[in-house]
Scaffold this active site. Structure first.
Site, short mmCIF file in Angstrom:
data_model
loop_
_atom_site.label_atom_id
_atom_site.label_comp_id
_atom_site.label_asym_id
_atom_site.label_seq_id
_atom_site.Cartn_x
_atom_site.Cartn_y
_atom_site.Cartn_z
CG HIS A 85 -2.05 0.76 1.46
ND1 HIS A 85 -1.88 2.29 1.58
CD2 HIS A 85 -3.50 0.97 1.16
CE1 HIS A 85 -2.98 2.91 1.94
NE2 HIS A 85 -3.83 2.14 1.30
CG ASP A 114 0.95 -2.18 6.27
OD1 ASP A 114 -0.40 -2.85 6.98
OD2 ASP A 114 0.77 -1.75 5.10
CD GLN A 156 -7.13 -4.48 4.05
OE1 GLN A 156 -7.53 -5.42 3.88
NE2 GLN A 156 -7.20 -3.55 3.64
CE LYS A 211 -7.20 -0.49 6.48
NZ LYS A 211 -8.23 0.06 5.14
CB CYS A 271 -3.16 3.47 -1.13
SG CYS A 271 -4.74 4.20 -1.57
N1 PMP Z 1 -2.27 -0.61 4.65
C1 PMP Z 1 -2.53 -1.64 4.31
C2 PMP Z 1 -2.22 -2.90 3.53
C3 PMP Z 1 -3.95 -1.10 3.82
O1 PMP Z 1 -4.72 -1.96 3.20
C4 PMP Z 1 -4.38 0.29 4.26
C5 PMP Z 1 -5.52 1.01 4.31
N2 PMP Z 1 -5.93 0.66 3.70
C6 PMP Z 1 -2.93 0.65 4.42
C7 PMP Z 1 -1.85 0.59 5.21
C8 PMP Z 1 -3.64 2.78 5.57
O2 PMP Z 1 -4.29 2.32 6.51
P1 PMP Z 1 -4.75 3.73 6.77
O3 PMP Z 1 -5.74 4.48 5.78
O4 PMP Z 1 -6.03 3.22 7.99
O5 PMP Z 1 -3.86 4.11 7.88
#
Ligand code: PMP
Length: 409
Positions: free
Chosen positions: A121, A199, A202, A225, A363
């Site tokens: 991401h 990270d 998910q 999440k 993203c």
């Molecule tokens: N890493 C991953 C794998 C994600 O799926 C996401 C959220 N889509 C994020 C980071 C970022 O999370 P947040 O927008 O809650 O900061």
């Protein structure tokens, strides 16, 4: 066994109607809906205990502070941290990773590289890339293997050919749903003396996130999440590593002694929590953890696995649809492209039938461009409160929308 009809009563939003159709919410990888017990915990705090934390010696401030610190203990035990001091509250995964990248890269000996992967991401890619660009450290990216799994050999090749200080990777991809072999990657990093950052945005709901079993040095996740509100998240770090980092956010509560001549900083976790923390968010996060624990984490994960497998099977019936990747283990979400159909047209029209899917670049532009040569895709991501019939409805709706879009040409 989860009693889904009962569980759904905790999520009144699932009964919402959209354009005359009952909502079918399959965008849980972006955010999960918030159950009533979490909302009640937040309301109760505002009704009965609300006051700023760590600052007052009055009853409400003490109650608020205690609730925040209990939430920290709870988050720590949820990820099996050795101590609550290893849990820093942030506003979410993005904030955790930005702060960590700024702190870690600033302290990397010169010439040491940061390695990440092409499936990251942007939140686990851009902060490292930018910190490296600022400081001149090499920024390297490990590729996939063609099936949607990380190419472990190529990753090890990068680690052997370079002097690497940090390896940052997702536990679960937010596009492919790939579950990465955390232990292998952490071991590969540690064998070369590099720090391993996970990270877990998910994976926090779909997988067992046990920082001691993983052996990782740092890990980040977001409350929203997993049924908490937005604006709360965690940066976990091994205590000795956290204590060795210089903070990059400054203000109240994170200091030890402030003089005109200079400032000293307090210990972790407050060292990294400048200003008023989102203590109500943290209390909600604790309630969300309790909610999942009461349902049974194993049952939640097993149900989500069944739903994603069902979706994968059912999507085979959609003409021209190609699911991205076929990783060895998939969790939480899958993404697809449909020949001749633009994902934005698809998402707009299927929305009119009540189905919430996510279309865009998720993203994850490096992944889409480097591995799949596409700009946008559509993602389907169930949660435990979804049903098989909702997935069937969504896939049938997909077929109808595609027929309509094709007939208009
Ligand atoms: N890493 C991953 C794998 C994600 O799926 C996401 C959220 N889509 C994020 C980071 C970022 O999370 P947040 O927008 O809650 O900061």
């Amino acid at each position: 066994m989860l009693h889904v009809n009962e569980i759904r009563k905790d999520f009144p939003i699932l009964d919402t109607h959209v354009f005359g159709h009952r909502l079918v919410y399959l965008d849980n990888a972006a955010t999960m809906q918030v159950p009533e017990p979490v909302l009640r915990a937040v309301m109760r705090h505002y009704h009965e205990d609300n006051a700023n934390v760590h600052r007052g010696i009055h009853a409400l401030s003490e109650r608020s502070t205690r609730a925040l610190e209990e939430a920290r203990e709870h988050a720590a035990s949820f990820i099996n941290a050795r101590s609550a001091d290893e849990v820093v509250f942030t506003s979410g995964t993005t904030a955790s990773l930005n702060m960590l990248a700024d702190m870690l890269v600033a302290q990397l000996p010169s010439g040491k590289a940061v390695v990440t992967t092409v499936m990251e991401h942007h939140a686990n890619f851009v902060p490292w890339q930018q910190a490296c660009a600022r400081t001149g450290h090499p920024f390297l990216v490990a590729p996939l293997d063609g099936r949607g799994d990380l190419n472990l050999r190529a990753l090890e090749g990068l680690l052997d050919a370079n002097d690497v200080g940090v390896v940052a990777f997702a536990h679960v991809s937010n596009v492919l749903g790939t579950v990465n072999p955390v232990n292998k990657i952490v071991a590969a990093a540690h064998e070369r003396g590099a720090i391993a950052v996970v990270d877990a945005a998910q994976s926090i709901r779909h997988e067992v996130v046990d920082v001691q079993a993983m052996g990782c040095d740092f890990l980040a996740f977001s409350g929203h999440k997993m049924g908490a509100s937005t604006g709360i998240g965690v940066l976990y770090g091994k205590l000795d590593l956290l204590e060795g980092l210089q903070p990059v956010r400054f203000g109240g509560e994170m200091v030890d002694d402030v003089r005109i001549a200079g400032t000293t900083f307090t210990r972790s976790p407050l060292r990294f929590e400048a200003g008023t923390p989102n203590y109500v968010g943290a209390i909600g996060l604790s309630a969300a953890i309790s909610y999942l624990e009461n349902l049974g984490l194993g049952d939640v994960r097993a149900r989500e696995t069944r739903l994603i497998r069902h979706a994968e099977d059912k999507l085979k019936s959609v003409p021209g649809l190609k699911v991205l990747g076929a990783p060895a283990v998939r969790a939480g979400c899958l993404s697809f492209a449909i020949e001749g159909i633009h994902p934005f047209d698809l998402a707009t029209m299927i929305d009119k039938l009540g189905v919430a899917l996510r279309s865009g670049n998720q993203c994850a532009q490096p992944l889409l461009h480097e591995e799949y040569d596409v700009g946008t895709i559509t993602r389907l991501s169930p949660a435990f409160y979804n049903t098989v019939s909702e997935i069937d409805y969504a896939v049938d709706a997909l077929v109808r929308v595609c027929e309509l879009l094709r007939s208009k040409r």
